[in-house]
Structures are given as structure tokens and as C-alpha cells.
Design a protein around this motif. Structure first.
Motif, short mmCIF file in Angstrom:
data_model
loop_
_atom_site.label_atom_id
_atom_site.label_comp_id
_atom_site.label_asym_id
_atom_site.label_seq_id
_atom_site.Cartn_x
_atom_site.Cartn_y
_atom_site.Cartn_z
N ARG A 8 33.94 39.18 -137.29
CA ARG A 8 33.82 38.01 -136.69
C ARG A 8 34.61 38.25 -135.54
NH1 ARG A 8 39.30 39.55 -135.67
NH2 ARG A 8 40.41 40.66 -137.19
N PRO A 9 35.17 37.62 -134.47
CA PRO A 9 35.33 38.49 -132.82
C PRO A 9 36.68 39.13 -133.06
CG PRO A 9 34.90 36.00 -132.71
CD PRO A 9 34.91 36.03 -134.89
N ASP A 35 43.82 50.41 -123.53
CA ASP A 35 43.94 49.73 -122.55
C ASP A 35 42.50 49.07 -122.52
OD1 ASP A 35 46.59 49.18 -121.77
OD2 ASP A 35 46.44 51.00 -120.85
N ALA A 36 41.52 50.44 -122.05
CA ALA A 36 40.72 50.09 -122.01
C ALA A 36 39.61 48.60 -122.71
CB ALA A 36 39.55 50.68 -122.29
N PHE A 37 39.76 48.94 -124.25
CA PHE A 37 39.27 48.33 -125.07
C PHE A 37 40.16 46.87 -124.92
CE2 PHE A 37 38.32 51.35 -128.09
CZ PHE A 37 36.94 51.02 -128.10
N LEU A 38 41.14 46.14 -124.37
CA LEU A 38 42.07 45.89 -124.16
C LEU A 38 41.35 44.82 -123.03
CD1 LEU A 38 45.16 46.14 -124.84
CD2 LEU A 38 44.03 44.45 -126.31
N THR A 39 41.47 45.28 -121.79
CA THR A 39 40.38 44.61 -120.54
C THR A 39 39.32 44.17 -120.92
OG1 THR A 39 40.25 44.52 -117.90
CG2 THR A 39 39.74 47.22 -119.33
N LYS A 40 38.04 44.88 -122.09
CA LYS A 40 36.78 44.71 -122.25
C LYS A 40 37.57 43.64 -122.84
CE LYS A 40 35.25 48.93 -121.71
NZ LYS A 40 35.77 50.31 -121.49
N LEU A 41 37.64 43.27 -124.15
CA LEU A 41 37.77 42.46 -124.60
C LEU A 41 38.43 40.75 -124.31
CD1 LEU A 41 38.03 40.74 -127.47
CD2 LEU A 41 40.31 42.05 -127.76
N ALA A 42 39.46 40.90 -123.57
CA ALA A 42 39.71 39.34 -122.31
C ALA A 42 38.79 39.46 -121.13
CB ALA A 42 40.93 40.71 -121.56
N ALA A 43 38.02 40.48 -120.95
CA ALA A 43 36.69 39.90 -120.00
C ALA A 43 35.65 39.14 -120.53
CB ALA A 43 35.86 41.45 -119.03
N SER A 44 34.81 39.75 -121.87
CA SER A 44 34.46 39.10 -122.88
C SER A 44 33.86 38.95 -124.15
CB SER A 44 33.08 39.57 -122.60
OG SER A 44 31.95 39.64 -123.16
N PRO A 45 35.07 37.86 -124.61
CA PRO A 45 35.75 37.64 -126.10
C PRO A 45 34.57 37.12 -127.09
CG PRO A 45 36.67 35.97 -124.53
CD PRO A 45 36.09 37.41 -123.93
N GLY A 46 33.34 36.51 -126.15
CA GLY A 46 32.58 36.52 -127.17
C GLY A 46 31.30 37.66 -127.26
N THR A 47 31.56 38.73 -127.52
CA THR A 47 31.04 39.79 -127.25
C THR A 47 30.94 40.54 -127.64
OG1 THR A 47 30.75 40.37 -125.29
CG2 THR A 47 28.73 38.58 -125.22
N CYS A 48 32.10 40.67 -128.73
CA CYS A 48 33.00 42.01 -128.94
C CYS A 48 32.82 41.51 -130.69
CB CYS A 48 34.16 42.55 -128.49
SG CYS A 48 34.43 43.10 -126.84
N TRP A 49 32.85 42.37 -131.16
CA TRP A 49 33.02 42.15 -132.38
C TRP A 49 34.22 43.01 -134.11
CZ3 TRP A 49 28.33 41.20 -129.97
CH2 TRP A 49 27.78 39.60 -129.51
N VAL A 50 33.85 42.30 -135.11
CA VAL A 50 34.64 43.71 -135.85
C VAL A 50 33.82 42.95 -137.54
CG1 VAL A 50 36.44 44.21 -134.88
CG2 VAL A 50 36.38 41.89 -136.59
N ALA A 51 33.41 44.03 -137.94
CA ALA A 51 33.21 44.06 -139.19
C ALA A 51 34.11 44.03 -140.32
CB ALA A 51 32.02 44.81 -139.13
N LEU A 52 34.26 43.11 -141.27
CA LEU A 52 35.21 43.91 -141.96
C LEU A 52 34.50 43.52 -143.36
CD1 LEU A 52 37.74 40.74 -140.54
CD2 LEU A 52 37.62 43.29 -140.12
N ALA A 64 30.76 44.43 -126.35
CA ALA A 64 28.93 44.23 -125.40
C ALA A 64 29.74 43.74 -124.06
CB ALA A 64 28.01 43.67 -125.99
N LEU A 65 29.09 43.81 -123.07
CA LEU A 65 29.52 43.26 -121.38
C LEU A 65 28.08 42.44 -121.13
CD1 LEU A 65 32.17 45.31 -120.66
CD2 LEU A 65 32.30 43.55 -121.42
N PRO A 66 28.12 41.26 -120.69
CA PRO A 66 26.82 41.18 -119.71
C PRO A 66 27.59 41.79 -118.54
CG PRO A 66 28.41 39.20 -120.42
CD PRO A 66 29.11 40.77 -120.88
N TRP A 67 26.09 42.28 -118.19
CA TRP A 67 26.20 43.01 -117.04
C TRP A 67 25.20 43.34 -116.09
CZ3 TRP A 67 32.00 44.90 -116.80
CH2 TRP A 67 31.41 46.53 -115.64
N ARG A 68 25.24 45.30 -114.82
CA ARG A 68 24.00 45.00 -114.38
C ARG A 68 23.23 45.87 -115.35
NH1 ARG A 68 21.43 41.56 -111.68
NH2 ARG A 68 21.13 43.23 -110.14
N PHE A 69 22.60 46.41 -114.94
CA PHE A 69 20.94 47.78 -115.42
C PHE A 69 21.09 48.23 -114.69
CE2 PHE A 69 17.23 49.32 -116.27
CZ PHE A 69 16.88 49.60 -117.89
#
Length: 178
Positions: A8-9, A35-52, A64-69
Motif C-alpha cells: 500500500r502507499p 524529516d528526509a522521509f517525510l519530505t520525499k513522501l510529501a513530494a511524491s506520495p504515489g511513488t512510495c510504498w510499504v509491504a505489510l 521513489a521520486l520522479p527525477w532528473r537522470f
């Protein structure tokens, strides 16, 4: 036979468990902050997942983040601003809890990442392999980037031995038994 993990996200309340898994997995790098995880999650919540697993125990996560190669994000980035025109989906972090290894958790998370890459219609994925993980990523279709395409200074925060890798979006995820 282990049950297939439920993906799930990632949500903000997952961060303490994510940090615990990160701490158990990364022994050669300074762990990233909440804080680093929170900022990435806030920037791109649709590309961060957990496995339960059973009773929603966190087995692993993928960020994961949409980014510049040509400019991978630094570790412990406290201000994550997505580029206006991303050209890759950057797999920033994958970690599996030690008790959950060998249960298909990593494969499930990487499969979700590849599906997202295709849905976003980005031409490629990129990542920085650390702690000797390049062989693992090669089994998932990634190959090292020519050193001339990305100056070593851009990977400095990832530590010695970091390997920048890429895979095209169209390539099927290949898993070869080790």
C-alpha cells in the motif's frame, strides 16, 4: 510458503517503522532522518510504498521520486522539490526487514515500482546501488551507467563504492536466480 505481502502507499504514520527497518539494513551509511522521509513522501506520495505482513507488520518499503537522470538526489535531502520535467523514476531507497528477507517482499516492491514507471510514462528508471547491491539490481534489469555520464561527485553522499544504475522503462523485469 510465505504469504504474498500486501503493498500500500506509504503514510506518515509508517515513518517510525520505516526508520527501524532502515537502521537494521544500512550499516555502511548514516541513516536518513524522519524529516528526509517525510519530505520525499510529501513530494511524491504515489511513488512510495510499504509491504505489510501478518497483523500489518512492516516488512519493507520502497521510496521513489520522479527525477532528473543527470542529478540524483543527495541522501538525507530535507527539502525535496520534484523537477518540473523529470526524465526518470529514481528509486531512492528499498529496504527489507531482516526477518522478511527471502519471502518475495523485494520482488513485490520492485514490481510495483516498474508498474509505476510505466504508468508515469517516463523513459527509464535510475538508482544508486550501495553496500554491494549492484548484483541484486542487475537481476532486476538495471545496469551500471558509464562513469563519464555522471560525475562521481554527484554520488558522494552515497558513500564509497556507490554505483549509479539505470534500466529502460520498456524492459521487462528480469529475475534470475542467484
Amino acid at each position: 510458503m510465505h504469504p504474498i505481502p500486501r503493498l500500500r502507499p506509504m503514510r506518515e504514520h509508517d515513518i517510525p517503522a520505516v526508520l527501524a527497518v532502515q537502521s537494521a539494513c544500512y550499516t555502511e551509511l548514516v541513516p536518513e532522518s524522519a524529516d528526509a522521509f517525510l519530505t520525499k513522501l510529501a513530494a511524491s506520495p504515489g511513488t512510495c510504498w510499504v509491504a505489510l505482513g501478518v497483523r500489518d507488520r512492516l516488512l519493507g518499503y520502497l521510496v521513489a521520486l520522479p527525477w532528473r537522470f543527470d542529478a540524483p538526489p543527495a541522501l538525507d535531502l530535507r527539502d525535496c522539490r520534484l523537477p518540473a520535467e523529470p526524465d526518470c523514476l529514481y528509486l531512492h531507497d528499498l529496504a527489507i526487514a531482516p526477518h522478511a528477507r527471502g519471502q518475495g517482499v523485494a520482488d513485490a516492491l520492485v514490481d510495483a515500482f516498474v508498474m509505476c514507471l510505466r504508468d508515469l510514462r517516463l523513459p527509464r528508471a535510475a538508482l544508486t546501488a550501495v553496500q554491494g547491491s549492484a548484483a541484486f539490481w542487475a537481476r532486476h534489469g538495471f545496469s551500471p551507467v558509464d562513469d563519464g555520464l555522471l560525475p562521481a561527485a554527484k554520488l558522494a553522499s552515497y558513500g564509497a563504492g556507490a554505483c549509479y544504475m539505470t534500466r529502460p522503462a520498456k524492459r521487462p523485469a528480469a529475475r534470475i536466480a542467484a
